[in-house]
Design an enzyme around this catalytic site. Structure first.
Site, PDB file in Angstrom:
ATOM      1  N   SER A 183       0.945  -1.303   0.103  1.00 45.53           N
ATOM      2  CA  SER A 183       0.099   0.261  -0.208  1.00 45.53           C
ATOM      3  C   SER A 183       0.961   1.100   0.157  1.00 45.53           C
ATOM      4  CB  SER A 183      -0.823   0.037   1.157  1.00 45.53           C
ATOM      5  OG  SER A 183      -1.375   1.550   1.701  1.00 45.53           O
ATOM      6  N   TYR A 226      -1.444  -1.733  10.515  1.00 46.64           N
ATOM      7  CA  TYR A 226      -1.567  -1.914   9.137  1.00 46.64           C
ATOM      8  C   TYR A 226      -0.615  -1.165   8.259  1.00 46.64           C
ATOM      9  CZ  TYR A 226      -3.505  -1.752   4.390  1.00 46.64           C
ATOM     10  OH  TYR A 226      -3.718  -1.783   3.109  1.00 46.64           O
TER      11      TYR A 226
HETATM   12  N1  LIG Z   1      -8.779  -1.182  -0.502  1.00 47.07           N
HETATM   13  C1  LIG Z   1      -8.086  -0.026  -0.081  1.00 47.07           C
HETATM   14  O1  LIG Z   1      -7.968   1.134  -0.068  1.00 47.07           O
HETATM   15  C2  LIG Z   1      -6.460  -0.636  -0.310  1.00 47.07           C
HETATM   16  C3  LIG Z   1      -5.406   0.115  -0.628  1.00 47.07           C
HETATM   17  C4  LIG Z   1      -4.110  -0.236  -0.528  1.00 47.07           C
HETATM   18  C5  LIG Z   1      -3.817  -1.475  -0.355  1.00 47.07           C
HETATM   19  N2  LIG Z   1      -4.961  -2.307  -0.306  1.00 47.07           N
HETATM   20  C6  LIG Z   1      -4.411  -3.710  -0.237  1.00 47.07           C
HETATM   21  O2  LIG Z   1      -5.033  -4.515  -1.078  1.00 47.07           O
HETATM   22  C7  LIG Z   1      -5.228  -5.933  -0.800  1.00 47.07           C
HETATM   23  C8  LIG Z   1      -6.752  -6.204  -1.300  1.00 47.07           C
HETATM   24  O3  LIG Z   1      -7.475  -5.225  -0.435  1.00 47.07           O
HETATM   25  P1  LIG Z   1      -9.129  -4.906  -1.118  1.00 47.07           P
HETATM   26  O4  LIG Z   1      -9.311  -3.509  -0.921  1.00 47.07           O
HETATM   27  O5  LIG Z   1      -9.227  -5.603  -2.479  1.00 47.07           O
HETATM   28  O6  LIG Z   1      -9.946  -5.800  -0.046  1.00 47.07           O
HETATM   29  P2  LIG Z   1     -11.513  -6.485   0.141  1.00 47.07           P
HETATM   30  O7  LIG Z   1     -12.059  -5.960  -1.199  1.00 47.07           O
HETATM   31  O8  LIG Z   1     -11.894  -6.538   1.379  1.00 47.07           O
HETATM   32  O9  LIG Z   1     -10.857  -8.058  -0.374  1.00 47.07           O
HETATM   33  C9  LIG Z   1     -10.257  -8.826   0.379  1.00 47.07           C
HETATM   34  C10 LIG Z   1      -9.899 -10.205  -0.125  1.00 47.07           C
HETATM   35  O10 LIG Z   1      -9.205 -11.031   0.802  1.00 47.07           O
HETATM   36  C11 LIG Z   1     -10.028 -11.952   1.452  1.00 47.07           C
HETATM   37  N3  LIG Z   1      -9.733 -12.166   2.743  1.00 47.07           N
HETATM   38  C12 LIG Z   1      -9.841 -11.463   3.789  1.00 47.07           C
HETATM   39  N4  LIG Z   1      -9.640 -11.755   4.898  1.00 47.07           N
HETATM   40  C13 LIG Z   1      -9.168 -13.154   4.618  1.00 47.07           C
HETATM   41  C14 LIG Z   1      -8.666 -14.019   5.396  1.00 47.07           C
HETATM   42  N5  LIG Z   1      -8.680 -13.918   6.849  1.00 47.07           N
HETATM   43  N6  LIG Z   1      -8.414 -15.156   4.990  1.00 47.07           N
HETATM   44  C15 LIG Z   1      -8.307 -15.397   3.638  1.00 47.07           C
HETATM   45  N7  LIG Z   1      -9.003 -14.599   2.646  1.00 47.07           N
HETATM   46  C16 LIG Z   1      -9.221 -13.480   3.291  1.00 47.07           C
HETATM   47  C17 LIG Z   1     -11.422 -11.575   1.257  1.00 47.07           C
HETATM   48  O11 LIG Z   1     -12.211 -12.830   1.031  1.00 47.07           O
HETATM   49  P3  LIG Z   1     -13.195 -13.156   2.368  1.00 47.07           P
HETATM   50  O12 LIG Z   1     -13.956 -12.189   2.702  1.00 47.07           O
HETATM   51  O13 LIG Z   1     -14.221 -14.304   2.009  1.00 47.07           O
HETATM   52  O14 LIG Z   1     -12.302 -13.865   3.239  1.00 47.07           O
HETATM   53  C18 LIG Z   1     -11.330 -11.086  -0.167  1.00 47.07           C
HETATM   54  O15 LIG Z   1     -11.356 -11.949  -1.324  1.00 47.07           O
HETATM   55  C19 LIG Z   1      -4.982  -5.779   0.737  1.00 47.07           C
HETATM   56  O16 LIG Z   1      -3.747  -6.455   1.107  1.00 47.07           O
HETATM   57  C20 LIG Z   1      -5.221  -4.473   1.281  1.00 47.07           C
HETATM   58  O17 LIG Z   1      -4.265  -4.199   2.275  1.00 47.07           O
HETATM   59  C21 LIG Z   1      -6.258  -1.877  -0.136  1.00 47.07           C
END
Ligand SMILES: NC(=O)c1ccc[n+]([C@@H]2O[C@H](COP(=O)([O-])OP(=O)(O)OC[C@H]3O[C@@H](n4cnc5c(N)ncnc54)[C@H](OP(=O)(O)O)[C@@H]3O)[C@@H](O)[C@H]2O)c1
Length: 259
Positions: free
Chosen positions: A142, A155
């Site tokens: 991130s 985080y």
């Molecule tokens: N969104 C942002 O603003 C942002 C910004 C910078 C970086 N990121 C990073 O990008 C990555 C993806 O984020 P996103 O925004 O796409 O998140 P998201 O929409 O919440 O999706 C998260 C994914 O991870 C899975 N997951 C969550 N907890 C889990 C667990 N305990 N075990 C196995 N799978 C799990 C979820 O499936 P289930 O719910 O079925 O478990 C889902 O498929 C993360 O590493 C996050 O830190 C996000």
């Protein structure tokens, strides 16, 4: 022509950025192994990709936030003798609030998924890739990785770890035929922020990027083997600006934004 035994493995490939990355790989006729916690969502995604793109999709239901949760992935891959061409360590969770106020155990869950699972999967699959002298690893950090983050300390520091580890491995595996990249998105329109308890003002919502744009940028730059991928010019400017100001000022700005 689809090679039946070769896969791209995406943790958290059922939603958000991971789902958008999975869609791009599926469109490019790559078989997928998708890992997540919610089995119904996994089954839905498997049926959708297999029907729409004619690829093979394996799903692994596991909770990466628990101690050694990642071991199930390794067991399934070994048992079924899958070859993982690309590993995408995307699954991650966050939290909001002072460290001393966090619900007990949450910090451990974040460390297990954001750091431990990512590290163990990177190590396991990089060994396999080295044997074949071919493969790619994309770790999702991130823009938070570049700064200290008061009120999101676990985080931010977990993502600093991901960036540092990935940069180091990028250089260690260079020359062995393995691409290693670290994706550093800024805020993205997914359910991640809501799940982490982050409340965004209407103004800051305007800066959220679409997960599909993040995935397209990541796919393109990962294919080129770029070490650090920062999608969007505003995020690039943010990182550049952050390097130019004292770290104490950077922390004050983040604390103000998080208040
Ligand atoms: N969104 C942002 O603003 C942002 C910004 C910078 C970086 N990121 C990073 O990008 C990555 C993806 O984020 P996103 O925004 O796409 O998140 P998201 O929409 O919440 O999706 C998260 C994914 O991870 C899975 N997951 C969550 N907890 C889990 C667990 N305990 N075990 C196995 N799978 C799990 C979820 O499936 P289930 O719910 O079925 O478990 C889902 O498929 C993360 O590493 C996050 O830190 C996000």
């Amino acid at each position: 022509m689809i090679n039946l035994n070769r896969y791209t493995l995406i943790t958290g490939g059922s939603d958000g950025i991971g789902f958008e990355l999975a869609t791009i790989y599926a469109k490019n006729k790559k078989n997928l192994i998708i890992v997540a916690k919610n089995e119904n969502k996994l089954k839905y995604v498997k049926a959708k990709f297999e029907n729409e793109y004619g690829i093979s999709v394996e799903i692994i239901q596991c909770d990466l936030s628990v101690d050694k949760g990642y071991e199930k992935i390794i067991e399934v891959v070994e048992e079924k003798n899958f070859t993982v061409d690309n590993l995408i360590n995307n699954a991650g969770i966050g939290s909001f609030g002072f460290l001393h106020d966090l619900e007990d155990g949450l910090e451990e869950k974040i460390i297990n998924i954001n750091i431990v699972a990512l590290t163990m999967l990177t190590k396991y699959f990089s060994r396999k890739m080295i044997e074949r002298r071919q493969g790619g690893i994309l770790n999702v950090a991130s823009t938070a990785a570049f700064m200290g983050g008061p009120k999101m300390s676990i985080y931010y520091s977990s993502k600093a770890y991901v960036l540092s580890l990935t940069e180091a491995i990028h250089d260690e595996l260079k020359g062995l035929g393995i691409r290693v990249s670290c994706l550093c998105p800024g805020p993205v329109k997914t359910s991640f922020q809501e799940k982490a308890g982050i409340k965004k003002s209407e103004k800051s919502k305007r800066y959220l990027m679409d997960a599909s744009d993040i995935a397209q940028c990541a796919y393109r730059e990962f294919a080129r083997g770029k070490a650090i991928i920062i999608p969007g010019y505003k995020n690039k400017l943010l990182i550049l600006g952050n390097k130019l100001i004292p770290r104490a000022l950077s922390r004050r700005i983040i604390l103000k934004n998080n208040s």
